[in-house]
Design a protein around this motif. Sequence first.
Motif, PDB file in Angstrom:
ATOM      1  N   SER A  52       0.833  -1.200   0.000  1.00  0.00           N
ATOM      2  CA  SER A  52       0.000   0.000   0.000  1.00  0.00           C
ATOM      3  C   SER A  52       0.874   1.259   0.000  1.00  0.00           C
ATOM      4  CB  SER A  52      -0.919   0.011   1.221  1.00  0.00           C
ATOM      5  OG  SER A  52      -0.182   0.319   2.394  1.00  0.00           O
ATOM      6  N   TRP A  53       0.304   2.340  -0.518  1.00  0.00           N
ATOM      7  CA  TRP A  53       1.006   3.622  -0.505  1.00  0.00           C
ATOM      8  C   TRP A  53       1.212   4.096   0.925  1.00  0.00           C
ATOM      9  CZ3 TRP A  53       3.822   6.088  -3.887  1.00  0.00           C
ATOM     10  CH2 TRP A  53       3.705   5.733  -5.224  1.00  0.00           C
ATOM     11  N   LYS A  54       0.287   3.734   1.795  1.00  0.00           N
ATOM     12  CA  LYS A  54       0.404   4.138   3.207  1.00  0.00           C
ATOM     13  C   LYS A  54       1.704   3.595   3.797  1.00  0.00           C
ATOM     14  CE  LYS A  54      -1.649   3.622   7.724  1.00  0.00           C
ATOM     15  NZ  LYS A  54      -2.421   2.739   8.565  1.00  0.00           N
ATOM     16  N   ASP A  55       2.003   2.331   3.530  1.00  0.00           N
ATOM     17  CA  ASP A  55       3.245   1.732   4.035  1.00  0.00           C
ATOM     18  C   ASP A  55       4.464   2.469   3.498  1.00  0.00           C
ATOM     19  OD1 ASP A  55       1.761  -0.158   5.407  1.00  0.00           O
ATOM     20  OD2 ASP A  55       2.025  -1.718   3.895  1.00  0.00           O
ATOM     21  N   ALA A  56       4.438   2.775   2.215  1.00  0.00           N
ATOM     22  CA  ALA A  56       5.566   3.475   1.586  1.00  0.00           C
ATOM     23  C   ALA A  56       5.758   4.850   2.209  1.00  0.00           C
ATOM     24  CB  ALA A  56       5.340   3.596   0.080  1.00  0.00           C
ATOM     25  N   VAL A  57       4.666   5.578   2.390  1.00  0.00           N
ATOM     26  CA  VAL A  57       4.752   6.921   2.975  1.00  0.00           C
ATOM     27  C   VAL A  57       5.250   6.847   4.410  1.00  0.00           C
ATOM     28  CG1 VAL A  57       3.383   8.928   3.704  1.00  0.00           C
ATOM     29  CG2 VAL A  57       3.051   7.943   1.433  1.00  0.00           C
ATOM     30  N   VAL A  58       4.747   5.888   5.178  1.00  0.00           N
ATOM     31  CA  VAL A  58       5.150   5.764   6.587  1.00  0.00           C
ATOM     32  C   VAL A  58       6.638   5.443   6.687  1.00  0.00           C
ATOM     33  CG1 VAL A  58       4.901   4.329   8.659  1.00  0.00           C
ATOM     34  CG2 VAL A  58       2.876   5.208   7.488  1.00  0.00           C
ATOM     35  N   ILE A  59       7.128   4.511   5.890  1.00  0.00           N
ATOM     36  CA  ILE A  59       8.533   4.110   5.978  1.00  0.00           C
ATOM     37  C   ILE A  59       9.463   5.185   5.418  1.00  0.00           C
ATOM     38  CG2 ILE A  59      10.256   2.403   5.256  1.00  0.00           C
ATOM     39  CD1 ILE A  59       8.289   1.264   7.285  1.00  0.00           C
ATOM     40  N   VAL A  60       9.206   5.623   4.205  1.00  0.00           N
ATOM     41  CA  VAL A  60      10.081   6.622   3.576  1.00  0.00           C
ATOM     42  C   VAL A  60       9.953   7.956   4.315  1.00  0.00           C
ATOM     43  CG1 VAL A  60      10.590   7.898   1.460  1.00  0.00           C
ATOM     44  CG2 VAL A  60      10.061   5.462   1.344  1.00  0.00           C
ATOM     45  N   GLY A  61       8.722   8.369   4.582  1.00  0.00           N
ATOM     46  CA  GLY A  61       8.511   9.619   5.327  1.00  0.00           C
ATOM     47  C   GLY A  61       9.089   9.548   6.729  1.00  0.00           C
ATOM     48  N   GLY A  62       8.960   8.389   7.346  1.00  0.00           N
ATOM     49  CA  GLY A  62       9.519   8.210   8.691  1.00  0.00           C
ATOM     50  C   GLY A  62      11.023   8.395   8.718  1.00  0.00           C
ATOM     51  N   ASP A 112      20.537   4.989   0.918  1.00  0.00           N
ATOM     52  CA  ASP A 112      19.278   5.745   0.894  1.00  0.00           C
ATOM     53  C   ASP A 112      18.863   6.201   2.286  1.00  0.00           C
ATOM     54  OD1 ASP A 112      19.250   5.377  -1.793  1.00  0.00           O
ATOM     55  OD2 ASP A 112      17.316   4.360  -1.880  1.00  0.00           O
ATOM     56  N   ASP A 113      19.103   5.375   3.295  1.00  0.00           N
ATOM     57  CA  ASP A 113      18.793   5.801   4.668  1.00  0.00           C
ATOM     58  C   ASP A 113      19.615   7.029   5.041  1.00  0.00           C
ATOM     59  OD1 ASP A 113      16.934   3.822   5.017  1.00  0.00           O
ATOM     60  OD2 ASP A 113      18.179   2.582   6.332  1.00  0.00           O
ATOM     61  N   ILE A 114      20.886   7.016   4.671  1.00  0.00           N
ATOM     62  CA  ILE A 114      21.750   8.169   4.959  1.00  0.00           C
ATOM     63  C   ILE A 114      21.204   9.413   4.264  1.00  0.00           C
ATOM     64  CG2 ILE A 114      24.068   9.143   4.665  1.00  0.00           C
ATOM     65  CD1 ILE A 114      25.130   6.210   4.930  1.00  0.00           C
ATOM     66  N   ILE A 115      20.806   9.266   3.009  1.00  0.00           N
ATOM     67  CA  ILE A 115      20.276  10.404   2.243  1.00  0.00           C
ATOM     68  C   ILE A 115      18.971  10.905   2.854  1.00  0.00           C
ATOM     69  CG2 ILE A 115      19.298  11.095   0.009  1.00  0.00           C
ATOM     70  CD1 ILE A 115      21.357   9.081  -1.261  1.00  0.00           C
ATOM     71  N   LEU A 116      18.025  10.003   3.120  1.00  0.00           N
ATOM     72  CA  LEU A 116      16.729  10.402   3.665  1.00  0.00           C
ATOM     73  C   LEU A 116      16.863  10.996   5.066  1.00  0.00           C
ATOM     74  CD1 LEU A 116      14.592   7.368   2.449  1.00  0.00           C
ATOM     75  CD2 LEU A 116      14.477   9.714   1.579  1.00  0.00           C
ATOM     76  N   ASN A 117      17.681  10.365   5.904  1.00  0.00           N
ATOM     77  CA  ASN A 117      17.885  10.883   7.266  1.00  0.00           C
ATOM     78  C   ASN A 117      18.520  12.259   7.233  1.00  0.00           C
ATOM     79  OD1 ASN A 117      18.902   7.628   8.650  1.00  0.00           O
ATOM     80  ND2 ASN A 117      16.905   8.330   7.991  1.00  0.00           N
ATOM     81  N   THR A 118      19.489  12.449   6.347  1.00  0.00           N
ATOM     82  CA  THR A 118      20.167  13.742   6.226  1.00  0.00           C
ATOM     83  C   THR A 118      19.201  14.803   5.702  1.00  0.00           C
ATOM     84  OG1 THR A 118      22.276  12.618   5.873  1.00  0.00           O
ATOM     85  CG2 THR A 118      22.159  14.940   5.231  1.00  0.00           C
ATOM     86  N   PHE A 119      18.320  14.427   4.790  1.00  0.00           N
ATOM     87  CA  PHE A 119      17.306  15.360   4.308  1.00  0.00           C
ATOM     88  C   PHE A 119      16.403  15.796   5.472  1.00  0.00           C
ATOM     89  CE2 PHE A 119      13.192  16.261   2.112  1.00  0.00           C
ATOM     90  CZ  PHE A 119      13.597  17.428   1.477  1.00  0.00           C
ATOM     91  N   GLY A 120      16.078  14.859   6.356  1.00  0.00           N
ATOM     92  CA  GLY A 120      15.300  15.189   7.544  1.00  0.00           C
ATOM     93  C   GLY A 120      16.013  16.199   8.428  1.00  0.00           C
ATOM     94  N   VAL A 121      17.315  16.007   8.627  1.00  0.00           N
ATOM     95  CA  VAL A 121      18.112  16.954   9.415  1.00  0.00           C
ATOM     96  C   VAL A 121      18.096  18.328   8.742  1.00  0.00           C
ATOM     97  CG1 VAL A 121      20.446  17.507  10.228  1.00  0.00           C
ATOM     98  CG2 VAL A 121      19.567  15.181  10.445  1.00  0.00           C
ATOM     99  N   PHE A 122      18.243  18.345   7.433  1.00  0.00           N
ATOM    100  CA  PHE A 122      18.220  19.607   6.679  1.00  0.00           C
ATOM    101  C   PHE A 122      16.879  20.316   6.860  1.00  0.00           C
ATOM    102  CE2 PHE A 122      17.156  21.732   2.606  1.00  0.00           C
ATOM    103  CZ  PHE A 122      18.072  22.776   2.682  1.00  0.00           C
ATOM    104  N   LEU A 123      15.780  19.582   6.752  1.00  0.00           N
ATOM    105  CA  LEU A 123      14.460  20.193   6.957  1.00  0.00           C
ATOM    106  C   LEU A 123      14.316  20.733   8.377  1.00  0.00           C
ATOM    107  CD1 LEU A 123      12.055  17.733   5.088  1.00  0.00           C
ATOM    108  CD2 LEU A 123      12.843  19.989   4.342  1.00  0.00           C
ATOM    109  N   GLY A 124      14.802  19.972   9.353  1.00  0.00           N
ATOM    110  CA  GLY A 124      14.769  20.435  10.740  1.00  0.00           C
ATOM    111  C   GLY A 124      15.570  21.716  10.907  1.00  0.00           C
ATOM    112  N   PHE A 125      16.722  21.771  10.264  1.00  0.00           N
ATOM    113  CA  PHE A 125      17.570  22.966  10.308  1.00  0.00           C
ATOM    114  C   PHE A 125      16.815  24.178   9.729  1.00  0.00           C
ATOM    115  CE2 PHE A 125      20.715  25.831   8.428  1.00  0.00           C
ATOM    116  CZ  PHE A 125      21.594  26.025   9.479  1.00  0.00           C
ATOM    117  N   LEU A 126      16.134  23.970   8.596  1.00  0.00           N
ATOM    118  CA  LEU A 126      15.366  25.052   7.974  1.00  0.00           C
ATOM    119  C   LEU A 126      14.228  25.529   8.886  1.00  0.00           C
ATOM    120  CD1 LEU A 126      15.055  23.900   4.247  1.00  0.00           C
ATOM    121  CD2 LEU A 126      16.635  25.590   5.211  1.00  0.00           C
ATOM    122  N   ILE A 127      13.567  24.597   9.526  1.00  0.00           N
ATOM    123  CA  ILE A 127      12.487  24.954  10.449  1.00  0.00           C
ATOM    124  C   ILE A 127      13.037  25.753  11.624  1.00  0.00           C
ATOM    125  CG2 ILE A 127      10.827  24.020  12.107  1.00  0.00           C
ATOM    126  CD1 ILE A 127      10.412  21.722  10.029  1.00  0.00           C
TER     127      ILE A 127
END
Length: 130
Positions: A52-62, A112-127
């Motif tokens: 399901s798309w829900k699973d994909a969003v939860v995992i990737v978004g998470g 990919d985990d490194i990339i996604l996690n780092t993107f999360g840090v970047f978004l947090g920094f912007l916030i």
Amino acid sequence: MLKKFYKIIIVPYTLFLLYLMFFGMGRQQMDENLLTVEPIVSTINFIKGCISWKDAVVIVGGNIVMFMPFGFLGWIFPKLNVLKNLIFTFVSAITIVEALQYFSRMGIFEVDDIILNTFGVFLGFLIKKM
């Protein structure tokens, strides 16, 4: 007030994330060491293979959202108020964690985990900067 709360909660939050990364969600030691080094390819394949798309969003978004709090580390360590320093420090730390997952066989070393996690840090920094 928010900075004080952050300083109190970030250590337990980090320990919680480490628990999830090594033992959470029913993880068990794998029979062999696994790694995925092709950027983005494994995430696309994961999304395609999701039921399901829900699973994909939860995992990737998470993988993004769960790391956003680390974008606020400049509140504790002033040198990390500079994006370059924060990203370098975080990428170094998350690469070590991914390597520990690989060597302990309690997870997969995934670029990919490194990339996604780092993107999360970047978004947090912007916030934090807002």
